[in-house]
Write a protein that holds these residues in place. Structure first.
Motif, mmCIF file in Angstrom:
data_model
loop_
_atom_site.group_PDB
_atom_site.id
_atom_site.type_symbol
_atom_site.label_atom_id
_atom_site.label_comp_id
_atom_site.label_asym_id
_atom_site.label_seq_id
_atom_site.Cartn_x
_atom_site.Cartn_y
_atom_site.Cartn_z
ATOM 1 N N ILE A 10 0.853 -1.197 0.000
ATOM 2 C CA ILE A 10 0.000 0.000 0.000
ATOM 3 C C ILE A 10 0.885 1.241 0.000
ATOM 4 C CG2 ILE A 10 -1.660 1.360 1.360
ATOM 5 C CD1 ILE A 10 -2.886 -1.254 2.327
ATOM 6 N N ASN A 11 0.517 2.216 -0.818
ATOM 7 C CA ASN A 11 1.197 3.510 -0.854
ATOM 8 C C ASN A 11 0.237 4.591 -0.364
ATOM 9 O OD1 ASN A 11 3.579 5.235 -2.230
ATOM 10 N ND2 ASN A 11 1.636 6.241 -2.636
ATOM 11 N N ILE A 12 0.687 5.385 0.614
ATOM 12 C CA ILE A 12 -0.096 6.525 1.097
ATOM 13 C C ILE A 12 0.793 7.757 1.022
ATOM 14 C CG2 ILE A 12 -1.362 7.547 3.020
ATOM 15 C CD1 ILE A 12 -1.874 4.726 4.081
ATOM 16 N N SER A 13 0.501 8.612 0.066
ATOM 17 C CA SER A 13 1.269 9.840 -0.100
ATOM 18 C C SER A 13 0.364 10.894 -0.708
ATOM 19 C CB SER A 13 2.489 9.596 -1.000
ATOM 20 O OG SER A 13 2.082 9.185 -2.290
ATOM 21 N N ALA A 14 0.868 12.119 -0.770
ATOM 22 C CA ALA A 14 0.059 13.201 -1.319
ATOM 23 C C ALA A 14 -0.241 12.988 -2.795
ATOM 24 C CB ALA A 14 0.774 14.538 -1.110
ATOM 25 N N ASP A 15 0.686 12.321 -3.507
ATOM 26 C CA ASP A 15 0.509 12.187 -4.954
ATOM 27 C C ASP A 15 -0.070 10.848 -5.389
ATOM 28 O OD1 ASP A 15 2.808 10.962 -4.089
ATOM 29 O OD2 ASP A 15 4.000 11.469 -5.841
ATOM 30 N N ASN A 16 -0.065 9.841 -4.515
ATOM 31 C CA ASN A 16 -0.573 8.527 -4.902
ATOM 32 C C ASN A 16 -1.116 7.784 -3.695
ATOM 33 O OD1 ASN A 16 -0.291 7.575 -7.766
ATOM 34 N ND2 ASN A 16 1.768 8.416 -7.485
ATOM 35 N N GLN A 17 -2.248 7.117 -3.896
ATOM 36 C CA GLN A 17 -2.828 6.256 -2.868
ATOM 37 C C GLN A 17 -3.365 5.019 -3.581
ATOM 38 O OE1 GLN A 17 -4.854 9.262 -3.518
ATOM 39 N NE2 GLN A 17 -3.078 10.417 -2.829
ATOM 40 N N TRP A 18 -2.768 3.861 -3.306
ATOM 41 C CA TRP A 18 -3.208 2.641 -3.972
ATOM 42 C C TRP A 18 -2.860 1.425 -3.129
ATOM 43 C CZ3 TRP A 18 1.292 0.220 -3.995
ATOM 44 C CH2 TRP A 18 2.463 0.892 -4.333
ATOM 45 N N PRO A 66 11.921 13.620 -5.424
ATOM 46 C CA PRO A 66 11.223 14.894 -5.599
ATOM 47 C C PRO A 66 9.815 14.653 -6.146
ATOM 48 C CG PRO A 66 12.802 14.563 -7.384
ATOM 49 C CD PRO A 66 12.829 13.321 -6.544
ATOM 50 N N ALA A 67 8.835 14.656 -5.256
ATOM 51 C CA ALA A 67 7.435 14.535 -5.656
ATOM 52 C C ALA A 67 6.784 15.893 -5.371
ATOM 53 C CB ALA A 67 6.777 13.398 -4.892
ATOM 54 N N LEU A 68 5.562 15.927 -4.846
ATOM 55 C CA LEU A 68 5.002 17.221 -4.448
ATOM 56 C C LEU A 68 5.880 17.856 -3.379
ATOM 57 C CD1 LEU A 68 1.176 16.465 -4.435
ATOM 58 C CD2 LEU A 68 2.420 17.936 -6.025
ATOM 59 N N GLY A 69 6.392 17.031 -2.471
ATOM 60 C CA GLY A 69 7.440 17.437 -1.539
ATOM 61 C C GLY A 69 8.706 16.674 -1.881
ATOM 62 N N ILE A 70 9.762 16.879 -1.105
ATOM 63 C CA ILE A 70 11.029 16.191 -1.363
ATOM 64 C C ILE A 70 11.380 15.323 -0.166
ATOM 65 C CG2 ILE A 70 13.514 16.470 -1.740
ATOM 66 C CD1 ILE A 70 12.938 19.027 -3.222
ATOM 67 N N GLY A 71 11.610 14.040 -0.426
ATOM 68 C CA GLY A 71 12.060 13.114 0.605
ATOM 69 C C GLY A 71 13.408 12.540 0.231
ATOM 70 N N VAL A 84 26.867 6.495 -5.260
ATOM 71 C CA VAL A 84 25.891 6.880 -6.274
ATOM 72 C C VAL A 84 24.720 7.563 -5.578
ATOM 73 C CG1 VAL A 84 24.767 4.612 -6.159
ATOM 74 C CG2 VAL A 84 24.459 6.027 -8.202
ATOM 75 N N ILE A 85 24.084 8.491 -6.286
ATOM 76 C CA ILE A 85 22.862 9.135 -5.798
ATOM 77 C C ILE A 85 21.757 8.837 -6.803
ATOM 78 C CG2 ILE A 85 21.713 11.313 -5.235
ATOM 79 C CD1 ILE A 85 24.458 12.442 -4.490
ATOM 80 N N PHE A 86 20.638 8.316 -6.305
ATOM 81 C CA PHE A 86 19.494 7.992 -7.155
ATOM 82 C C PHE A 86 18.430 9.079 -7.036
ATOM 83 C CE2 PHE A 86 21.299 3.849 -6.010
ATOM 84 C CZ PHE A 86 21.448 3.272 -7.264
ATOM 85 N N LEU A 87 17.805 9.414 -8.164
ATOM 86 C CA LEU A 87 16.622 10.268 -8.163
ATOM 87 C C LEU A 87 15.422 9.404 -8.524
ATOM 88 C CD1 LEU A 87 17.710 13.613 -9.875
ATOM 89 C CD2 LEU A 87 17.871 12.929 -7.487
ATOM 90 N N ALA A 88 14.385 9.460 -7.702
ATOM 91 C CA ALA A 88 13.215 8.603 -7.878
ATOM 92 C C ALA A 88 11.998 9.418 -8.297
ATOM 93 C CB ALA A 88 12.922 7.846 -6.582
ATOM 94 N N GLY A 89 10.976 8.724 -8.791
ATOM 95 C CA GLY A 89 9.710 9.356 -9.132
ATOM 96 C C GLY A 89 9.715 10.011 -10.502
ATOM 97 N N ASP A 90 8.532 10.436 -10.939
ATOM 98 C CA ASP A 90 8.381 11.023 -12.274
ATOM 99 C C ASP A 90 9.199 12.295 -12.446
ATOM 100 O OD1 ASP A 90 6.664 8.974 -12.899
ATOM 101 O OD2 ASP A 90 4.833 10.144 -12.589
ATOM 102 N N VAL A 91 9.226 13.140 -11.423
ATOM 103 C CA VAL A 91 10.003 14.379 -11.523
ATOM 104 C C VAL A 91 11.492 14.058 -11.566
ATOM 105 C CG1 VAL A 91 10.605 16.546 -10.384
ATOM 106 C CG2 VAL A 91 8.230 15.767 -10.391
ATOM 107 N N GLY A 92 11.942 13.179 -10.681
ATOM 108 C CA GLY A 92 13.353 12.807 -10.644
ATOM 109 C C GLY A 92 13.839 12.158 -11.922
ATOM 110 N N HIS A 93 12.929 11.501 -12.643
ATOM 111 C CA HIS A 93 13.289 10.842 -13.897
ATOM 112 C C HIS A 93 13.157 11.760 -15.110
ATOM 113 C CE1 HIS A 93 12.668 6.420 -12.386
ATOM 114 N NE2 HIS A 93 13.504 7.115 -11.645
ATOM 115 N N ALA A 94 12.556 12.929 -14.934
ATOM 116 C CA ALA A 94 12.363 13.852 -16.061
ATOM 117 C C ALA A 94 13.723 14.347 -16.564
ATOM 118 C CB ALA A 94 11.495 15.030 -15.630
ATOM 119 N N ASP A 95 13.933 14.291 -17.867
ATOM 120 C CA ASP A 95 15.235 14.644 -18.450
ATOM 121 C C ASP A 95 15.684 16.045 -18.053
ATOM 122 O OD1 ASP A 95 15.405 12.183 -19.671
ATOM 123 O OD2 ASP A 95 14.689 12.887 -21.621
#
Length: 401
Positions: free
Chosen positions: A89-97, A219-224, A337-348
């Motif tokens: 289960i994911n509970i966040s401001a941008d996704n709940q499923w 980096p989603a609506l907020g940054i974690g 290494v530093i990873f960027l996650a999520g749609d924003v982090g993956h945006a070119d």
């Protein structure tokens, strides 16, 4: 139970976990090869695998299992498709499923929460539990083989106590979230912050396999964020290690959702991107707006991908701000290494902005993460309830009868 008996049982449970892990990595594989890799005797492996076969967690097959002796028929072992299941289960401001997966981590079905507002935690928990129960029924799995749920949440959590400590974007109060979800789901629950779960999964099955020192930023609506040093996730005094979203940035006078002025969140987050594109005003960051804002952020990322100059410029500028903050992360944690996650982090365009600034001060590679939120939630549940010292083998033996 005396200490010697307890110690023997602990060893047996740990060996059982090791055998399941080896099968997960190498299936199909013969017993003598499992014994060789695990460093255990073949009689010990025979006892352990018989127990796992009886519980229908693994099964024997004729085939090309590795490690068989010349001249003997091939008898290999593999995981059972229907041996055990978990919920993620994911509970966040941008996704709940919610989703359900088998013991290989294959997702069988996924279902969003029917929510328009996430401001009331009790409502989110109630609807999330209802959607999960509907999904279990729709998939038609054996409920007695459902071992537990992994919950990833936007915010700071204490995984030992199961408490949500704070969530600046959700604006939920401190609460015993795992306890509430266990009662609602009627399942054992393990909770973790979303960035921590993503980095743990990256280490377990992603691009950080073999890496001992890494950082991940979401980096989603907020940054974690999360940091791993010498193979261990860092938590810190108050479980806030890696949470760089509220670092103070020079030159920003914007008030953050946490109440402070000039946090990284105000210049590099999804909310900052939406505000700079004039899609939402700064005073509309309340939880009741978050679901709508998440859809707008998806739109902004899509605009940048379609070569919209304004969107590209805003995402690149936000990425530069994160790049500045990551210099401090690299200096303190010294990651490989530093990873960027999520749609924003993956945006070119966002990734390019991060690298543009960061590369002037460090040669640490920055790369998109290779694991998803659903993989992280499922992996959390599997590690806690299946590939675990605490696997409830009695529950599965009874289910097998």
């Amino acid at each position: 139970m005396n200490k010697a008996t307890a110690s023997t049982q602990d060893i047996r449970r740990d060996n059982r976990r090791r055998v399941l892990e080896l099968l997960r990595e190498h299936e199909p594989v013969a017993r003598n090869e499992i014994a060789r890799i695990a460093g255990l005797t073949e009689p010990a492996i025979s006892r352990i695998t018989r127990e796992l076969v009886d519980a229908r967690l693994i099964e024997e097959i004729a085939g090309n299992g590795s490690g068989t002796k010349p001249g003997r028929p091939v008898v290999a072992l593999r995981l059972c498709n229907r041996g055990a299941y978990v919920v993620g289960i994911n509970i966040s401001a941008d996704n709940q499923w919610t989703c359900i997966a088998d013991m290989r981590g294959e997702i069988l079905a996924k279902r969003p929460f029917a929510l328009l507002d996430i401001s009331e935690p009790e409502t989110v928990i109630k609807i999330g539990a209802e959607e999960t129960k509907h999904l279990i029924q729709a998939v038609g799995i054996d409920r007695s083989r459902l071992m537990g749920a992994g919950i990833i949440v936007a915010g700071t959590v204490d995984p030992a106590s199961g408490e949500l400590l704070e969530s600046p974007n959700l604006k939920w109060p401190r609460m015993p979230l795992a306890q509430k979800l266990e009662a609602a789901l009627d399942l054992p629950v393990k909770i973790e912050s979303r960035p921590m779960a993503l980095l743990r999964t990256e280490k377990r099955i992603g691009a950080a396999r073999g890496v001992e020192n890494a950082a991940l930023v979401l980096p989603a609506l907020g940054i974690g964020g999360a940091v791993m040093i010498d193979g261990r996730l860092m938590r810190g005094r108050a479980n806030r290690a890696g949470q760089i979203g509220h670092l103070r940035m020079t030159g920003s006078n914007i008030r953050c959702t946490c109440g402070k002025i000039g946090c990284l969140d105000t210049v590099a987050s999804g909310h900052a991107i939406l505000e700079q594109l004039n899609l939402v005003p700064h005073d509309k960051r309340a939880p009741r707006h978050q679901i709508a804002h998440a859809r707008l952020l998806e739109h902004a990322v899509a605009l940048a991908a379609s070569k919209d100059a304004s969107a590209i410029g805003v995402l690149r500028s936000a990425g530069r701000q994160l790049g500045l903050a990551l210099r401090a992360v690299a200096a303190v944690a010294d990651p490989e290494v530093i990873f960027l996650a999520g749609d924003v982090g993956h945006a070119d365009s966002y990734l390019a902005g991060v690298r543009e600034v960061f590369a002037t001060d460090s040669d640490t590679p920055i790369m998109p993460s290779t694991v998803s939120n659903d993989m992280a939630a499922i992996s959390l549940a599997l590690e806690a309830f299946v590939y675990s010292h605490d696997l409830d083998i009695a529950q599965l033996r009874n289910a097998a009868i």
